[in-house]
Design an enzyme around this catalytic site. Structure first.
Site, PDB file in Angstrom:
ATOM      1  CB  ALA A   1      57.763 -25.450  -4.215  1.00  0.00           C
ATOM      2  CE  LYS A   2      54.147 -29.671   0.167  1.00  0.00           C
ATOM      3  NZ  LYS A   2      54.433 -28.884   1.354  1.00  0.00           N
TER       4      LYS A   2
END
Ligand SMILES: [Zn+2]
Length: 300
Positions: free
Chosen positions: A234-235
């Site tokens: 994920a970011k």
């Protein structure tokens, strides 16, 4: 023409796991002489400018697609028509359940987590009228089967549950499963390559396709990219987007080479990867990505 596709949601920038899945979808399609289409899934969670950046990143990697880019936000009338057809055939019902009610029912002794237990299918007319006054209804499919089998190029014949899936959310937005099936049918998509987190939803989507008179596609659910903790990348995991990686000194070619390495490929660019592509030799386990630190060195 038969086609494959990539279908990003423009909620932010793509990370290397997304870019890798896009390259795989492109290779699967082009290596089987299919067209390759781009569909922007922008019915909600849209971030300003994200679509443009996503498409620019995909093109920078060497991925090409056949115009036009399809946007779900421009296709609401098509979804409405598909739903109306199912309603006219008596294949739908209104659902008034809250998320909490569904979770509670699914965790009851005879429930299955993640599957809708069909509570509102059994409402009387009087109960339905009363609940309509309380909250807006979602529209569900009255599924005629409990499971369905799809063909997956990596997983073989995969059988999974089919529940009474949501067709239209209670805020009026067409549900993800409906839009995907309607669009793939309309676009001539007969090959769907995507992350294996979506494998479980393939049987219900394929079943819905048959109800809409569409042939289900052949699937290839590919392993996801994970972070160092084994969770889906994920970011928040650090430098994971093309822009982040550029800021740490990686060129676009470095990113493509890293993805090629993760797939066990010797090629250093997209065209070379396509020439070398062999679905049978793809890794079957997730790829753990270690974002580089400030100096650009891969982390561990
Ligand atoms: Zn319900």
């Amino acid at each position: 023409m038969s086609s494959g596709r990539y279908a990003p949601s423009p909620s932010g920038d793509l990370h290397v796991g997304n870019l890798r899945t896009a390259l795989l979808a492109w290779m699967f399609a082009r290596a089987s002489n299919r067209g390759f289409l781009m569909r922007v899934e922008d019915l909600d969670r849209v971030r300003e400018g994200a679509e443009e950046r996503q498409l620019a990143d995909l093109a920078a990697l060497g991925i090409d697609w056949d115009p036009p880019v399809v946007r779900q936000s421009e296709r609401r009338a098509v979804y409405k028509e598909a739903v109306a057809g199912l309603v006219a055939r008596g294949l739908t019902y209104e659902c008034f359940c809250t998320r909490r009610e569904i979770a509670e029912a699914a965790s009851a002794p005879h429930g299955t987590p993640g599957l809708y237990p069909g509570t509102c299918r059994r409402l009387s007319d009087a109960e339905r009228a009363q609940r309509r006054a309380e909250r807006p209804a979602a529209l569900r499919l009255a599924a005629g089967v409990a499971q369905y089998t799809v063909r997956d190029l990596l997983h073989g014949a995969y059988t999974g549950p089919v529940d009474d899936l949501v067709l239209v959310r209670n805020d009026g937005v067409p549900a993800y499963n409906l839009a995907v099936v309607v669009d793939d049918g309309a676009m001539g998509v007969d090959q769907v390559v995507r992350g294996d987190d979506l494998l479980a939803s393939a049987p219900r989507q394929a079943y819905l396709a048959t109800l809409l008179g569409l042939a289900p596609p052949v699937y290839a659910h590919v392993p996801l990219a994970l972070n160092a903790d084994g969770k889906r990348l994920a970011k928040r995991d650090g430098a994971v987007t093309l822009a982040d990686l550029h800021a740490r000194g990686w060129s676009t070619a470095d990113v493509v080479a890293t993805i090629a390495d993760s797939l066990g490929m010797a090629a250093r660019d997209a065209a070379g990867m396509l020439a070398e592509f062999d679905p049978a030799s793809l890794p079957r386990t997730p790829w753990v990505f270690h974002p580089p630190d400030e100096t650009g060195r891969p982390g561990i």
